[in-house]
Scaffold this motif. Structure first.
Motif, PDB file in Angstrom:
ATOM      1  N   LYS A 131     111.202   9.029  68.427  1.00  0.00           N
ATOM      2  CA  LYS A 131     112.184   9.347  69.392  1.00  0.00           C
ATOM      3  C   LYS A 131     113.105   8.219  69.379  1.00  0.00           C
ATOM      4  CE  LYS A 131     111.384  13.699  70.893  1.00  0.00           C
ATOM      5  NZ  LYS A 131     112.183  14.895  70.844  1.00  0.00           N
ATOM      6  N   GLY A 132     114.298   8.297  69.203  1.00  0.00           N
ATOM      7  CA  GLY A 132     115.209   6.946  69.568  1.00  0.00           C
ATOM      8  C   GLY A 132     115.174   6.078  70.444  1.00  0.00           C
ATOM      9  N   HIS A 133     114.888   6.587  71.659  1.00  0.00           N
ATOM     10  CA  HIS A 133     114.860   5.905  72.795  1.00  0.00           C
ATOM     11  C   HIS A 133     113.398   5.087  72.763  1.00  0.00           C
ATOM     12  CE1 HIS A 133     112.517   9.413  74.215  1.00  0.00           C
ATOM     13  NE2 HIS A 133     112.084   8.535  74.948  1.00  0.00           N
ATOM     14  N   ARG A 134     112.337   5.732  72.261  1.00  0.00           N
ATOM     15  CA  ARG A 134     111.115   5.143  72.282  1.00  0.00           C
ATOM     16  C   ARG A 134     111.265   4.054  71.260  1.00  0.00           C
ATOM     17  NH1 ARG A 134     108.128   9.768  72.531  1.00  0.00           N
ATOM     18  NH2 ARG A 134     108.750   9.636  74.659  1.00  0.00           N
ATOM     19  N   ARG A 135     111.661   4.094  69.957  1.00  0.00           N
ATOM     20  CA  ARG A 135     112.121   3.158  68.944  1.00  0.00           C
ATOM     21  C   ARG A 135     112.789   1.981  69.636  1.00  0.00           C
ATOM     22  NH1 ARG A 135     116.522   2.037  66.041  1.00  0.00           N
ATOM     23  NH2 ARG A 135     116.090   0.714  64.164  1.00  0.00           N
ATOM     24  N   ALA A 136     114.008   2.082  70.318  1.00  0.00           N
ATOM     25  CA  ALA A 136     114.719   0.981  70.997  1.00  0.00           C
ATOM     26  C   ALA A 136     114.080   0.560  71.898  1.00  0.00           C
ATOM     27  CB  ALA A 136     115.892   1.544  71.700  1.00  0.00           C
ATOM     28  N   ARG A 137     113.014   0.997  72.707  1.00  0.00           N
ATOM     29  CA  ARG A 137     112.273   0.395  73.788  1.00  0.00           C
ATOM     30  C   ARG A 137     111.207  -0.509  73.014  1.00  0.00           C
ATOM     31  NH1 ARG A 137     109.288   4.652  76.725  1.00  0.00           N
ATOM     32  NH2 ARG A 137     111.311   5.141  77.463  1.00  0.00           N
ATOM     33  N   THR A 138     110.672  -0.006  71.983  1.00  0.00           N
ATOM     34  CA  THR A 138     109.549  -0.867  71.183  1.00  0.00           C
ATOM     35  C   THR A 138     110.168  -2.214  70.717  1.00  0.00           C
ATOM     36  OG1 THR A 138     108.524   1.220  70.633  1.00  0.00           O
ATOM     37  CG2 THR A 138     107.915  -0.768  69.278  1.00  0.00           C
ATOM     38  N   LEU A 139     111.634  -1.945  70.308  1.00  0.00           N
ATOM     39  CA  LEU A 139     112.129  -3.130  69.513  1.00  0.00           C
ATOM     40  C   LEU A 139     112.489  -4.284  70.417  1.00  0.00           C
ATOM     41  CD1 LEU A 139     114.335  -1.585  66.850  1.00  0.00           C
ATOM     42  CD2 LEU A 139     112.143  -2.655  66.672  1.00  0.00           C
ATOM     43  N   ARG A 140     112.664  -3.812  71.940  1.00  0.00           N
ATOM     44  CA  ARG A 140     113.198  -4.790  72.704  1.00  0.00           C
ATOM     45  C   ARG A 140     112.187  -5.412  73.497  1.00  0.00           C
ATOM     46  NH1 ARG A 140     115.660  -0.075  75.017  1.00  0.00           N
ATOM     47  NH2 ARG A 140     114.793   0.524  76.985  1.00  0.00           N
ATOM     48  N   ARG A 141     110.914  -4.745  73.733  1.00  0.00           N
ATOM     49  CA  ARG A 141     109.849  -5.091  74.530  1.00  0.00           C
ATOM     50  C   ARG A 141     108.993  -6.439  74.229  1.00  0.00           C
ATOM     51  NH1 ARG A 141     106.116  -0.145  75.753  1.00  0.00           N
ATOM     52  NH2 ARG A 141     104.691  -1.706  76.689  1.00  0.00           N
ATOM     53  N   HIS A 142     109.101  -6.822  72.802  1.00  0.00           N
ATOM     54  CA  HIS A 142     108.311  -7.795  72.555  1.00  0.00           C
ATOM     55  C   HIS A 142     109.087  -9.128  72.279  1.00  0.00           C
ATOM     56  CE1 HIS A 142     105.063  -5.147  71.987  1.00  0.00           C
ATOM     57  NE2 HIS A 142     106.129  -4.205  71.359  1.00  0.00           N
ATOM     58  N   TYR A 143     110.368  -9.149  72.698  1.00  0.00           N
ATOM     59  CA  TYR A 143     111.292 -10.377  72.454  1.00  0.00           C
ATOM     60  C   TYR A 143     110.655 -11.352  73.577  1.00  0.00           C
ATOM     61  CZ  TYR A 143     114.724  -8.282  69.543  1.00  0.00           C
ATOM     62  OH  TYR A 143     115.457  -7.799  68.359  1.00  0.00           O
ATOM     63  N   GLY A 144     110.318 -11.000  74.789  1.00  0.00           N
ATOM     64  CA  GLY A 144     109.612 -11.885  75.825  1.00  0.00           C
ATOM     65  C   GLY A 144     108.550 -12.806  75.476  1.00  0.00           C
ATOM     66  N   LEU A 145     107.468 -12.097  74.743  1.00  0.00           N
ATOM     67  CA  LEU A 145     106.452 -12.680  74.007  1.00  0.00           C
ATOM     68  C   LEU A 145     106.828 -13.634  73.158  1.00  0.00           C
ATOM     69  CD1 LEU A 145     103.376 -12.904  73.790  1.00  0.00           C
ATOM     70  CD2 LEU A 145     103.641 -10.999  71.905  1.00  0.00           C
ATOM     71  N   ILE A 146     107.587 -13.380  72.152  1.00  0.00           N
ATOM     72  CA  ILE A 146     108.093 -14.136  71.223  1.00  0.00           C
ATOM     73  C   ILE A 146     108.843 -15.407  71.578  1.00  0.00           C
ATOM     74  CG2 ILE A 146     109.360 -14.466  68.924  1.00  0.00           C
ATOM     75  CD1 ILE A 146     108.865 -11.284  68.519  1.00  0.00           C
ATOM     76  N   ASP A 147     109.639 -15.019  72.576  1.00  0.00           N
ATOM     77  CA  ASP A 147     110.512 -16.397  73.068  1.00  0.00           C
ATOM     78  C   ASP A 147     109.568 -17.192  73.880  1.00  0.00           C
ATOM     79  OD1 ASP A 147     113.123 -17.457  73.803  1.00  0.00           O
ATOM     80  OD2 ASP A 147     112.385 -17.017  76.009  1.00  0.00           O
ATOM     81  N   PHE A 148     108.439 -16.579  74.436  1.00  0.00           N
ATOM     82  CA  PHE A 148     107.570 -17.556  75.358  1.00  0.00           C
ATOM     83  C   PHE A 148     106.605 -18.435  74.343  1.00  0.00           C
ATOM     84  CE2 PHE A 148     102.774 -17.927  75.783  1.00  0.00           C
ATOM     85  CZ  PHE A 148     102.806 -18.727  76.957  1.00  0.00           C
ATOM     86  N   LEU A 149     106.357 -17.837  73.033  1.00  0.00           N
ATOM     87  CA  LEU A 149     105.424 -18.608  72.040  1.00  0.00           C
ATOM     88  C   LEU A 149     106.389 -19.617  71.451  1.00  0.00           C
ATOM     89  CD1 LEU A 149     103.689 -15.625  70.224  1.00  0.00           C
ATOM     90  CD2 LEU A 149     102.728 -17.324  71.749  1.00  0.00           C
ATOM     91  N   LEU A 150     107.696 -19.436  71.265  1.00  0.00           N
ATOM     92  CA  LEU A 150     108.460 -20.467  70.646  1.00  0.00           C
ATOM     93  C   LEU A 150     108.553 -21.345  71.883  1.00  0.00           C
ATOM     94  CD1 LEU A 150     111.831 -18.705  69.081  1.00  0.00           C
ATOM     95  CD2 LEU A 150     110.150 -20.309  67.994  1.00  0.00           C
ATOM     96  N   ARG A 151     108.819 -21.171  73.108  1.00  0.00           N
ATOM     97  CA  ARG A 151     109.277 -22.168  74.068  1.00  0.00           C
ATOM     98  C   ARG A 151     107.755 -23.138  74.359  1.00  0.00           C
ATOM     99  NH1 ARG A 151     113.910 -21.821  76.196  1.00  0.00           N
ATOM    100  NH2 ARG A 151     115.176 -20.223  75.778  1.00  0.00           N
ATOM    101  N   SER A 152     106.712 -22.272  74.292  1.00  0.00           N
ATOM    102  CA  SER A 152     105.476 -23.208  74.376  1.00  0.00           C
ATOM    103  C   SER A 152     105.228 -24.093  73.360  1.00  0.00           C
ATOM    104  CB  SER A 152     104.179 -22.180  74.247  1.00  0.00           C
ATOM    105  OG  SER A 152     103.913 -21.543  73.087  1.00  0.00           O
TER     106      SER A 152
END
Length: 339
Positions: free
Chosen positions: A288-309
């Motif tokens: 489903k399109g909305h589920r794909r979009a949610r999946t693509l945006r939900r992990h940005y916070g983790l990746i940003d955290f790892l970069l900042r750490s």
């Protein structure tokens, strides 16, 4: 035009775009039956020869798990736009290197296959044997290349696996801290963050570093979505590339290397939309399109955290100072009990 040619054209176009943007760091090609398959490596931040804390993201080890590749491509697109105006991001990339290998297995991606062109499951291909009993077939085997999870020949890394291993070990040797995040889908209801080992239930040697990273993440993001644990808590396998690379790195260097895997809980997508089980890709990807979009945006916070750490020298210095404190040992008991 066949769908395979369309998919190959898509990967080739993405690679050409990386080159135009000046972020293409290395480029490999595989030839098969007259077609050429790209395996690009993208880089933001300092050159690969300069010692720098590094975050390495990889995806597409299994060609069917296309949402991981889409996540990597989406992240590359976003970062390429943000570095044009985001001063804080540019400050991070002055000190921290981000390496992305968006499609480790380009043949599998183009041809909708888990394995590579030789029918080898790259995540079962490393020369390392499980110390525990593994699930039949799923844990890796050499019975037949016609069956999934085939390991390939003993002590012989496939070309794609060799490229990934060489780059990771290169980064690990030159980076005071290397955190890697290998992106997968196809297991479980919830999203998991795995750390080693997959071949053994023994405690991971860098428990202090893992515990400190998990502590600060959970303190700052108490409502995060991940189940964080060793992969062996779910199942063990033969031939795990990250176990192999970690053990090889430990023979050569004392630099910190934390290999993590993001396992997106694709069973939840099936639970919400059972009909996608009838699609070849439906077991591994949101349809489903909305589920794909949610999946693509939900992990940005983790990746940003790892970069900042990685940007915070203070954080990693304090880990070394506290390495022998009971606090972090006690957090290890959360996963291993006897610590």
């Amino acid at each position: 035009m066949s769908i395979f040619k369309q998919e190959l054209g898509r990967l080739t176009a993405a690679t050409e775009q990386f080159d135009k943007l000046g972020i293409l760091d290395e480029q490999f090609w595989f030839s098969w039956q007259g077609a050429r398959y790209p395996l690009p490596i993208v880089k933001f931040g300092p050159s690969r020869e300069k010692p720098a804390p590094t975050l390495l993201l990889s995806s597409g080890v299994h060609g069917l798990e296309r949402i991981g590749v889409e996540l990597s491509l989406s992240l590359i697109d976003t970062l390429s736009r943000r570095i044009k105006w985001d001063a804080s991001l540019n400050q991070i990339f002055e000190k921290v290197r981000l390496v992305i290998v968006p499609f480790v297995n380009p043949y599998g991606f183009v041809h909708f296959r888990r394995s590579n062109v030789n029918h080898v499951d790259l995540m079962r291909n490393a020369p390392i044997e499980a110390e525990e009993r593994t699930p039949w077939l799923i844990g890796g085997h050499r019975l037949s290349r016609s069956l999934p999870w085939y390991r390939g020949f003993a002590n012989e890394l496939e070309s794609e696996a060799k490229i990934l291993c060489e780059r990771v070990l290169h980064e690990a040797a030159r980076s005071p801290v290397l955190v890697s995040l290998d992106i997968h889908s196809g297991f479980g209801i919830v999203d998991r963050l795995w750390f080693p080992f997959a071949y053994s239930k023994r405690p991971f040697p860098l428990m202090t570093e893992v515990s400190a990273l998990v502590d600060i993440y959970e303190e700052n993001f108490p409502h995060h979505i991940y189940r964080i644990q060793p992969q062996s808590h779910d199942y063990t396998t033969h031939g795990d590339l990250w176990d192999y690379m970690f053990l090889e790195h430990q023979k050569q260097s004392s630099n910190i290397f934390l290999p993590l895997s993001l396992e997106m809980g694709s069973w939840n997508w099936i639970k919400k939309n059972p009909l996608q089980l009838f699609s070849k890709l439906g077991f591994f990807n949101p349809v489903k399109g909305h589920r794909r979009a949610r999946t693509l945006r939900r992990h940005y916070g983790l990746i940003d955290f790892l970069l900042r750490s990685l940007y915070s020298e203070k954080f990693w210095k304090e880990i070394q100072i506290k390495k022998n404190e009971n606090h972090h040992q006690s957090r290890g008991r959360r996963w291993y009990g006897h610590l």
